[in-house]
Enzyme design. Structure first.
Site, PDB file in Angstrom:
ATOM      1  N   HIS A 153      37.547  32.759  51.156  1.00  0.00           N
ATOM      2  CA  HIS A 153      36.983  31.346  50.911  1.00  0.00           C
ATOM      3  C   HIS A 153      37.639  30.403  51.907  1.00  0.00           C
ATOM      4  O   HIS A 153      38.565  30.467  52.338  1.00  0.00           O
ATOM      5  CB  HIS A 153      37.326  31.058  49.400  1.00  0.00           C
ATOM      6  CG  HIS A 153      36.576  31.897  48.511  1.00  0.00           C
ATOM      7  ND1 HIS A 153      35.565  31.250  47.677  1.00  0.00           N
ATOM      8  CD2 HIS A 153      36.329  33.330  48.321  1.00  0.00           C
ATOM      9  CE1 HIS A 153      34.981  32.321  47.065  1.00  0.00           C
ATOM     10  NE2 HIS A 153      35.439  33.323  47.464  1.00  0.00           N
TER      11      HIS A 153
ATOM     12  N   HIS B  58      36.691  39.327  42.929  1.00  0.00           N
ATOM     13  CA  HIS B  58      35.832  38.755  41.674  1.00  0.00           C
ATOM     14  C   HIS B  58      35.731  39.718  40.475  1.00  0.00           C
ATOM     15  O   HIS B  58      36.007  40.971  40.790  1.00  0.00           O
ATOM     16  CB  HIS B  58      34.219  38.503  42.340  1.00  0.00           C
ATOM     17  CG  HIS B  58      34.176  37.218  42.980  1.00  0.00           C
ATOM     18  ND1 HIS B  58      33.976  36.100  42.650  1.00  0.00           N
ATOM     19  CD2 HIS B  58      34.599  37.082  44.408  1.00  0.00           C
ATOM     20  CE1 HIS B  58      33.640  35.157  43.416  1.00  0.00           C
ATOM     21  NE2 HIS B  58      34.001  35.596  44.637  1.00  0.00           N
TER      22      HIS B  58
ATOM     23  N   ARG C 143      36.290  34.476  39.426  1.00  0.00           N
ATOM     24  CA  ARG C 143      37.389  34.829  40.160  1.00  0.00           C
ATOM     25  C   ARG C 143      38.401  35.388  39.420  1.00  0.00           C
ATOM     26  O   ARG C 143      39.022  34.425  38.600  1.00  0.00           O
ATOM     27  CB  ARG C 143      37.639  33.575  41.013  1.00  0.00           C
ATOM     28  CG  ARG C 143      36.419  33.128  41.809  1.00  0.00           C
ATOM     29  CD  ARG C 143      36.519  31.838  42.495  1.00  0.00           C
ATOM     30  NE  ARG C 143      35.456  31.387  42.998  1.00  0.00           N
ATOM     31  CZ  ARG C 143      35.097  30.309  44.117  1.00  0.00           C
ATOM     32  NH1 ARG C 143      36.342  29.619  44.327  1.00  0.00           N
ATOM     33  NH2 ARG C 143      34.059  29.908  44.447  1.00  0.00           N
TER      34      ARG C 143
END
Length: 198
Positions: A85, A158, A175
């Site tokens: 991310h 996830h 998450r």
């Protein structure tokens, strides 16, 4: 403006230009005196909805790309979305502080082998019946320098499988674990230099 003030202003301006140039160079090039980053690591910790999820993942530079290896434990059996991310910020209890998928090339979400994908799209990891996922991925899109550098970014696991197509994150759900990708100890030493003594 006095001559002294003018000279000071010019010197300050030159220094700022130099610092900007150095910052740009550092972002897009390996650091010669360190021999370039060769290995990074992320320690994963559970989010509020992650229960006992935890793990450690290493990233090692190879001639064919970045080798991603590690173990994640405490998962529900099955597939779990696994992505880099944009922010190395796991401060919120749901890890939303890590932002979206790392996507410097503005591509659509897809699987790790797609021609057009987020740089951070690493697909899925699979947990066995004991909730343990072993990771062994070689990815040529990841880098330790330049626009694709993953250093300082977030690594997210996830709750559900990534379907490898749905925008923006493959419908992978909550998450459950978050970690920050940092340079591993001894991974940026100059070639041939001796390790520090303990």
């Amino acid at each position: 403006m006095t001559r002294k003030s003018f000279v000071f202003a010019m010197a300050t301006g030159a220094a700022l230009v130099a610092l900007t140039a150095i910052g740009s160079w550092a972002q897009h090039a390996e650091v010669p005196h360190l021999g370039g980053v060769t290995k990074a690591i992320a320690v994963l910790h559970a989010t509020k909805k992650g229960g006992d999820v935890h793990g450690k993942v290493t990233f090692t530079r190879t001639p064919k790309g970045i080798l991603v290896e590690g173990t994640v434990e405490g998962l529900t059996p099955g597939l779990h979305g696994f992505h880099v991310h944009e922010f190395g910020d796991c401060s919120s209890d749901d890890a939303m502080s890590a932002g979206g998928h790392f996507n410097p090339t503005d591509m659509p979400h897809a699987g790790p082998h797609a021609d057009k994908r987020h740089v951070g799209d690493l697909g899925n990891i699979e947990a066995n019946e004991k909730g343990v996922a072993k990771i062994d991925i070689l990815d040529s899109a990841l880098s330790f320098s330049g626009d694709h550098s993953i250093i300082g970014r977030g690594l997210i696991v996830h709750a559900k499988a990534d379907d490898l197509k749905s925008a923006p994150a493959g419908a992978a759900g909550d998450r459950v674990a978050c970690g920050v990708i940092g340079v591993a100890k001894g991974a940026g030493m100059m070639s041939g230099s001796a390790p520090a003594k303990k």
